[in-house]
Design an enzyme around this catalytic site. Structure first.
Site, PDB file in Angstrom:
ATOM      1  N   GLY A   9     -63.440  31.349  -1.176  1.00 47.68           N
ATOM      2  CA  GLY A   9     -63.643  30.026  -0.571  1.00 47.68           C
ATOM      3  C   GLY A   9     -63.364  30.128   0.923  1.00 47.68           C
ATOM      4  O   GLY A   9     -62.893  29.188   1.561  1.00 47.68           O
ATOM      5  N   ALA A  10     -63.710  31.309   1.489  1.00 51.03           N
ATOM      6  CA  ALA A  10     -63.304  31.664   2.856  1.00 51.03           C
ATOM      7  C   ALA A  10     -63.852  30.725   3.933  1.00 51.03           C
ATOM      8  O   ALA A  10     -63.284  30.641   5.022  1.00 51.03           O
ATOM      9  CB  ALA A  10     -63.755  33.101   3.159  1.00 51.03           C
ATOM     10  N   MET A  14     -59.657  24.831   3.454  1.00 49.92           N
ATOM     11  CA  MET A  14     -58.432  25.615   3.259  1.00 49.92           C
ATOM     12  C   MET A  14     -58.670  27.097   3.502  1.00 49.92           C
ATOM     13  O   MET A  14     -57.787  27.790   4.003  1.00 49.92           O
ATOM     14  CB  MET A  14     -57.878  25.396   1.839  1.00 49.92           C
ATOM     15  CG  MET A  14     -57.004  24.172   1.695  1.00 49.92           C
ATOM     16  SD  MET A  14     -55.632  24.103   2.887  1.00 49.92           S
ATOM     17  CE  MET A  14     -54.737  25.608   2.513  1.00 49.92           C
ATOM     18  N   GLU A  35     -67.190  34.137  -0.648  1.00 48.52           N
ATOM     19  CA  GLU A  35     -67.727  32.764  -0.703  1.00 48.52           C
ATOM     20  C   GLU A  35     -68.744  32.704  -1.847  1.00 48.52           C
ATOM     21  O   GLU A  35     -69.120  33.722  -2.402  1.00 48.52           O
ATOM     22  CB  GLU A  35     -68.399  32.378   0.624  1.00 48.52           C
ATOM     23  CG  GLU A  35     -67.608  31.376   1.466  1.00 48.52           C
ATOM     24  CD  GLU A  35     -67.409  30.013   0.802  1.00 48.52           C
ATOM     25  OE1 GLU A  35     -68.224  29.642  -0.070  1.00 48.52           O
ATOM     26  OE2 GLU A  35     -66.454  29.304   1.143  1.00 48.52           O
ATOM     27  N   THR A 101     -57.150  22.422  -7.262  1.00 48.77           N
ATOM     28  CA  THR A 101     -56.666  21.316  -8.092  1.00 48.77           C
ATOM     29  C   THR A 101     -57.805  20.806  -8.972  1.00 48.77           C
ATOM     30  O   THR A 101     -58.954  21.232  -8.819  1.00 48.77           O
ATOM     31  CB  THR A 101     -56.105  20.167  -7.229  1.00 48.77           C
ATOM     32  OG1 THR A 101     -57.160  19.665  -6.393  1.00 48.77           O
ATOM     33  CG2 THR A 101     -54.956  20.641  -6.365  1.00 48.77           C
ATOM     34  N   ALA A 123     -49.973  26.399  -7.757  1.00 53.53           N
ATOM     35  CA  ALA A 123     -49.275  25.174  -7.369  1.00 53.53           C
ATOM     36  C   ALA A 123     -50.287  24.164  -6.865  1.00 53.53           C
ATOM     37  O   ALA A 123     -51.266  24.526  -6.209  1.00 53.53           O
ATOM     38  CB  ALA A 123     -48.241  25.464  -6.286  1.00 53.53           C
ATOM     39  N   PHE A 126     -48.668  23.790  -1.813  1.00 55.29           N
ATOM     40  CA  PHE A 126     -47.877  24.944  -1.380  1.00 55.29           C
ATOM     41  C   PHE A 126     -46.952  24.620  -0.203  1.00 55.29           C
ATOM     42  O   PHE A 126     -46.324  25.517   0.333  1.00 55.29           O
ATOM     43  CB  PHE A 126     -48.798  26.127  -1.043  1.00 55.29           C
ATOM     44  CG  PHE A 126     -49.209  26.905  -2.271  1.00 55.29           C
ATOM     45  CD1 PHE A 126     -48.390  27.897  -2.793  1.00 55.29           C
ATOM     46  CD2 PHE A 126     -50.381  26.618  -2.935  1.00 55.29           C
ATOM     47  CE1 PHE A 126     -48.738  28.600  -3.933  1.00 55.29           C
ATOM     48  CE2 PHE A 126     -50.750  27.304  -4.083  1.00 55.29           C
ATOM     49  CZ  PHE A 126     -49.921  28.299  -4.585  1.00 55.29           C
ATOM     50  N   HIS A 156     -55.844  10.611   0.851  1.00 51.53           N
ATOM     51  CA  HIS A 156     -56.471  11.869   1.304  1.00 51.53           C
ATOM     52  C   HIS A 156     -57.777  11.568   2.044  1.00 51.53           C
ATOM     53  O   HIS A 156     -58.345  10.484   1.902  1.00 51.53           O
ATOM     54  CB  HIS A 156     -56.777  12.797   0.120  1.00 51.53           C
ATOM     55  CG  HIS A 156     -55.594  13.593  -0.333  1.00 51.53           C
ATOM     56  ND1 HIS A 156     -54.691  13.104  -1.249  1.00 51.53           N
ATOM     57  CD2 HIS A 156     -55.148  14.836   0.020  1.00 51.53           C
ATOM     58  CE1 HIS A 156     -53.748  14.010  -1.456  1.00 51.53           C
ATOM     59  NE2 HIS A 156     -53.994  15.081  -0.702  1.00 51.53           N
ATOM     60  N   HIS A 157     -58.279  12.573   2.737  1.00 56.44           N
ATOM     61  CA  HIS A 157     -59.550  12.520   3.476  1.00 56.44           C
ATOM     62  C   HIS A 157     -60.723  12.156   2.555  1.00 56.44           C
ATOM     63  O   HIS A 157     -60.659  12.318   1.335  1.00 56.44           O
ATOM     64  CB  HIS A 157     -59.815  13.876   4.143  1.00 56.44           C
ATOM     65  CG  HIS A 157     -59.767  15.033   3.187  1.00 56.44           C
ATOM     66  ND1 HIS A 157     -60.875  15.459   2.508  1.00 56.44           N
ATOM     67  CD2 HIS A 157     -58.740  15.829   2.774  1.00 56.44           C
ATOM     68  CE1 HIS A 157     -60.553  16.482   1.723  1.00 56.44           C
ATOM     69  NE2 HIS A 157     -59.249  16.722   1.867  1.00 56.44           N
ATOM     70  N   LYS A 160     -62.370  14.562  -0.407  1.00 57.49           N
ATOM     71  CA  LYS A 160     -61.660  15.047  -1.604  1.00 57.49           C
ATOM     72  C   LYS A 160     -62.378  14.580  -2.870  1.00 57.49           C
ATOM     73  O   LYS A 160     -62.751  13.413  -2.982  1.00 57.49           O
ATOM     74  CB  LYS A 160     -60.212  14.548  -1.603  1.00 57.49           C
ATOM     75  CG  LYS A 160     -59.394  15.128  -2.741  1.00 57.49           C
ATOM     76  CD  LYS A 160     -57.903  15.011  -2.506  1.00 57.49           C
ATOM     77  CE  LYS A 160     -57.110  15.561  -3.675  1.00 57.49           C
ATOM     78  NZ  LYS A 160     -57.309  17.005  -3.866  1.00 57.49           N
TER      79      LYS A 160
HETATM   80  P1  NAD Z   1     -63.706  22.834   0.521  1.00 55.51           P
HETATM   81  O1  NAD Z   1     -64.807  22.202  -0.249  1.00 55.51           O
HETATM   82  O2  NAD Z   1     -63.648  22.636   1.999  1.00 55.51           O
HETATM   83  O3  NAD Z   1     -63.675  24.423   0.250  1.00 55.51           O
HETATM   84  C1  NAD Z   1     -63.946  25.013  -0.994  1.00 55.51           C
HETATM   85  C2  NAD Z   1     -64.692  26.288  -0.702  1.00 55.51           C
HETATM   86  O4  NAD Z   1     -64.823  27.033  -1.926  1.00 55.51           O
HETATM   87  C3  NAD Z   1     -66.128  26.018  -0.186  1.00 55.51           C
HETATM   88  O5  NAD Z   1     -66.333  26.747   1.020  1.00 55.51           O
HETATM   89  C4  NAD Z   1     -67.016  26.523  -1.322  1.00 55.51           C
HETATM   90  O6  NAD Z   1     -68.238  27.065  -0.858  1.00 55.51           O
HETATM   91  C5  NAD Z   1     -66.108  27.600  -1.929  1.00 55.51           C
HETATM   92  N1  NAD Z   1     -66.509  27.959  -3.295  1.00 55.51           N
HETATM   93  C6  NAD Z   1     -66.901  27.161  -4.317  1.00 55.51           C
HETATM   94  N2  NAD Z   1     -67.231  27.878  -5.399  1.00 55.51           N
HETATM   95  C7  NAD Z   1     -67.020  29.171  -5.056  1.00 55.51           C
HETATM   96  C8  NAD Z   1     -67.172  30.406  -5.754  1.00 55.51           C
HETATM   97  N3  NAD Z   1     -67.647  30.449  -7.022  1.00 55.51           N
HETATM   98  N4  NAD Z   1     -66.857  31.560  -5.114  1.00 55.51           N
HETATM   99  C9  NAD Z   1     -66.408  31.544  -3.837  1.00 55.51           C
HETATM  100  N5  NAD Z   1     -66.260  30.409  -3.112  1.00 55.51           N
HETATM  101  C10 NAD Z   1     -66.549  29.240  -3.731  1.00 55.51           C
HETATM  102  O7  NAD Z   1     -62.361  22.301  -0.174  1.00 55.51           O
HETATM  103  P2  NAD Z   1     -60.848  22.397   0.376  1.00 55.51           P
HETATM  104  O8  NAD Z   1     -60.488  21.107   1.027  1.00 55.51           O
HETATM  105  O9  NAD Z   1     -60.657  23.680   1.127  1.00 55.51           O
HETATM  106  O10 NAD Z   1     -60.059  22.414  -1.004  1.00 55.51           O
HETATM  107  C11 NAD Z   1     -60.311  23.425  -1.974  1.00 55.51           C
HETATM  108  C12 NAD Z   1     -59.365  23.210  -3.163  1.00 55.51           C
HETATM  109  O11 NAD Z   1     -58.001  23.413  -2.750  1.00 55.51           O
HETATM  110  C13 NAD Z   1     -59.423  21.789  -3.759  1.00 55.51           C
HETATM  111  O12 NAD Z   1     -59.246  21.879  -5.154  1.00 55.51           O
HETATM  112  C14 NAD Z   1     -58.222  21.106  -3.121  1.00 55.51           C
HETATM  113  O13 NAD Z   1     -57.726  20.007  -3.853  1.00 55.51           O
HETATM  114  C15 NAD Z   1     -57.238  22.263  -3.107  1.00 55.51           C
HETATM  115  N6  NAD Z   1     -56.120  22.154  -2.163  1.00 55.51           N
HETATM  116  C16 NAD Z   1     -54.923  22.593  -2.615  1.00 55.51           C
HETATM  117  C17 NAD Z   1     -53.824  22.607  -1.761  1.00 55.51           C
HETATM  118  C18 NAD Z   1     -52.525  23.183  -2.277  1.00 55.51           C
HETATM  119  O14 NAD Z   1     -51.551  23.272  -1.497  1.00 55.51           O
HETATM  120  N7  NAD Z   1     -52.479  23.622  -3.540  1.00 55.51           N
HETATM  121  C19 NAD Z   1     -53.942  22.131  -0.447  1.00 55.51           C
HETATM  122  C20 NAD Z   1     -55.205  21.686  -0.009  1.00 55.51           C
HETATM  123  C21 NAD Z   1     -56.306  21.712  -0.875  1.00 55.51           C
END
Ligand code: NAD
Length: 268
Positions: A9-10, A14, A35, A101, A123, A126, A156-157, A160
């Site tokens: 998800g680079a 996040m 990605e 999540t 978690a 984090f 949240h934004h 989400k």
């Molecule tokens: P985002 O949509 O900006 O990023 C997700 C990324 O994952 C996208 O770039 C997407 O292309 C990629 N992706 C999707 N399927 C994929 C796959 N099969 N292989 C590789 N990459 C893939 O979302 P975000 O705001 O970065 O949040 C991502 C997740 O992290 C959500 O579930 C969010 O709730 C969670 N989150 C958790 C915390 C924590 O502390 N645990 C904090 C912030 C966000």
């Protein structure tokens, strides 16, 4: 030892933060970036697309292409991708940090099975501050007891996709645990129309979405005559990023088992 980190998800919100957070931690280095197949970020330099200088790590779309290049995979993507990655990491003996999540009970069961083979730290949040709030929320519930009705509000934004937030659910679980109950037996996720008066044991959730809010959470304990609030406001995703890299360095030294940020911080 420097821990070699892969970020999947680079190109996500996040993902970019995690790539920056790795570059700030002297005990970790980025060795792979992944990605989804349709992502416009494929083939780009992971550091450059995260707004940093070039780091020579090109973004690929298949974990198997880089499976031998890292010690710990950090996954903040989507549930289906995370479960598939947990299986791939378990088969290859690679450790994992999961921040995704919205995972169902079935997803969590598959992740727990994978953790039996190779360690995973998962978690919903984090940040160190939020993890302190989980501990405080449980203690406050145990001390205040049933005289204080508990409601949890989160914001949240606008992008989400899951609700209530994973963090709000974890706060609910902490409160329910403090009360000696199961969250699923007492949670109330919405109220509309003639829903009747609040019942004694329920834990209510309210969700706000909009703008660029990184993450606000408040647990309210309400009794006649007073209200206690435990509140956390994240102003930067770097609070999650720093914690995730700290957890990655920690989990790299574990063999197997499912851990969370409370384990990493020594709160258990
Ligand atoms: P985002 O949509 O900006 O990023 C997700 C990324 O994952 C996208 O770039 C997407 O292309 C990629 N992706 C999707 N399927 C994929 C796959 N099969 N292989 C590789 N990459 C893939 O979302 P975000 O705001 O970065 O949040 C991502 C997740 O992290 C959500 O579930 C969010 O709730 C969670 N989150 C958790 C915390 C924590 O502390 N645990 C904090 C912030 C966000």
């Amino acid at each position: 030892m420097t821990v070699k980190i892969a970020v999947t998800g680079a190109a996500g919100r996040m993902g970019k933060i995690l790539i920056e957070a790795v570059s700030l931690n002297p005990n970790a280095e980025l060795s792979a970036a992944i990605e989804r197949a349709e992502s416009p970020a494929l083939g780009l330099d992971a550091g450059e697309q995260a707004g940093l200088g070039k780091n020579g790590v090109l973004i690929v779309d298949d974990i198997q292409q880089v499976i031998n290049d890292f010690d710990v995979l950090i996954d903040f993507t989507a549930p289906a991708a995370t479960v598939a990655n947990a299986k791939a990491c378990a088969a290859a003996g690679k450790k994992m940090i999961i921040g995704t999540t919205g995972c169902t009970d079935a997803d969590k069961a598959e992740i727990a099975t994978a953790a039996g083979q190779s360690a995973i730290c998962m978690a919903t949040n984090f940040s160190t501050g939020v993890n302190l709030c989980f501990k405080l929320a449980k203690e406050a519930a145990a001390i205040l007891g049933d005289d204080y009705g508990v409601e949890i509000v989160e914001a949240h934004h606008r992008h989400k996709v899951d609700a209530p937030s994973g963090t709000a659910l974890s706060l609910g679980e902490a409160v329910a645990e403090g009360h000696g109950r199961q969250l699923k037996e007492v949670a109330v996720y919405s109220r509309e129309g003639q829903v009747g008066a609040r019942t004694e044991h329920e834990i209510g959730f309210a969700t706000i979405r909009g703008g660029d809010v990184v993450g606000d959470h408040t647990v309210m304990y309400m009794a006649d005559g007073e209200r206690v609030e435990i509140s956390h406001k994240a102003s930067s995703r770097m609070s999650f990023g720093r914690g995730a890299i700290r957890a990655a360095v920690w989990v790299a030294a574990k063999d197997a088992g499912l851990f969370d940020m409370q384990d990493v911080l020594g709160f258990k």
